[in-house]
Write a protein that holds these residues in place. Structure first.
Motif, short mmCIF file in Angstrom:
data_model
loop_
_atom_site.label_atom_id
_atom_site.label_comp_id
_atom_site.label_asym_id
_atom_site.label_seq_id
_atom_site.Cartn_x
_atom_site.Cartn_y
_atom_site.Cartn_z
N ASN A 154 42.59 44.09 27.83
CA ASN A 154 41.95 42.85 28.29
C ASN A 154 42.53 41.70 27.45
O ASN A 154 43.31 41.92 26.52
N GLN A 189 40.10 44.20 37.29
CA GLN A 189 39.41 43.00 36.81
C GLN A 189 39.86 42.56 35.41
O GLN A 189 39.99 41.38 35.15
N GLU A 190 40.05 43.52 34.51
CA GLU A 190 40.24 43.14 33.10
C GLU A 190 41.70 43.24 32.64
O GLU A 190 42.15 42.44 31.82
N THR A 191 42.41 44.26 33.12
CA THR A 191 43.75 44.51 32.57
C THR A 191 44.85 43.85 33.40
O THR A 191 45.80 43.28 32.82
#
Ligand code: AMP
Length: 228
Positions: free
Chosen positions: A90, A173-175
């Motif tokens: 992230n 979503q995060e990476t």
């Protein structure tokens, strides 16, 4: 100097490729997933804290992962570089990494998401040496035993359908936004991750050698400058 980051969704083949490439380049393969699984097996306080997140397919809190990784990056083995596999996951981790060390290349594994679920369901890993097998495309020689140390292979709890769905969503979503983060810094190199491990390894070598003077094997052609 080879300070390399592998970026890509779970099941893209990062671990398989990282093990081979790190050995070729003589740098440590730092897989935060492997480090965390070792901590979980050892029942260390950190491992006990991480276990629930991992089982569910969620990210382990950044401070725990950073605690594991910092000392590895500072170790003498990492003086000639490192290959990070599964980190950063992230933006906060990417910024933390930037504060600790520069990075030379970020390889983005590109793959059709529909292939990933099948690859993860078929994946089996050795709990002793972390070797990765695939029941369909890379089966062990003896039924469900590691070729190297004969340990019974594990089906990771997070390679089961519910956790796979969560992991792919967490990745999206995060990476995945880290691709833009590293593209802006001129470090991102996409690599197609479909095909056999040997095919992916060949594409990877081209990307890793490009623009790195004296980078790798003596048999490689003269180093090219990256085309702009
Ligand atoms: P991996 O082996 O890279 O697929 O990682 C397995 C699991 O370990 C992930 O689903 C997370 O729960 C945890 N994990 C590995 N690397 C990280 C990281 N950099 N940040 C947070 N959690 C991580």
């Amino acid at each position: 100097m080879h300070r390399i980051v592998f970026l890509g969704p779970p099941g893209a083949g990062k671990g398989t490729q990282a093990a081979t490439l790190a050995k070729e380049l003589g740098i440590p393969h730092l897989s935060t997933g492997d480090l965390l699984r070792t901590a979980v097996r050892a029942r260390s306080p950190l491992g006990q804290e991480a276990e629930g997140y991992m089982r569910a397919g969620r990210l382990v809190p950044d401070d725990l992962v950073l605690r594991l990784l910092r000392e590895r990056l500072a170790a003498p083995e990492a003086a000639r570089g490192f290959l990070l596999d599964g980190f950063p996951r992230n933006r906060a981790q990417a910024e933390a990494l930037e504060a600790v060390t520069p990075v030379d290349r970020v390889v983005a594994f590109e793959i059709d998401p529909t292939i990933l679920v099948q690859r993860l369901s078929d994946r089996r890993v050795c709990p002793v040496c972390a070797a990765v097998y695939n029941l369909t495309s890379q089966p062990p020689k003896q039924d469900l035993l590691c070729d190297r140390d004969q340990a019974p292979l594990d089906h990771r709890p997070d390679d089961r359908p519910e956790a796979i769905r969560t992991r792919l969503e967490v990745y999206r979503q995060e990476t995945a936004p880290l691709e833009a983060f590293y593209r802006e810094r001129g470090l991102l190199r996409p690599v197609r991750a479909d095909g056999t491990p040997a095919e992916v390894a060949a594409r990877l070598r081209t990307v890793v050698e490009e623009g790195m003077p004296g980078a790798t094997r003596t048999t490689s052609p003269p180093t090219k400058r990256p085309s702009q």
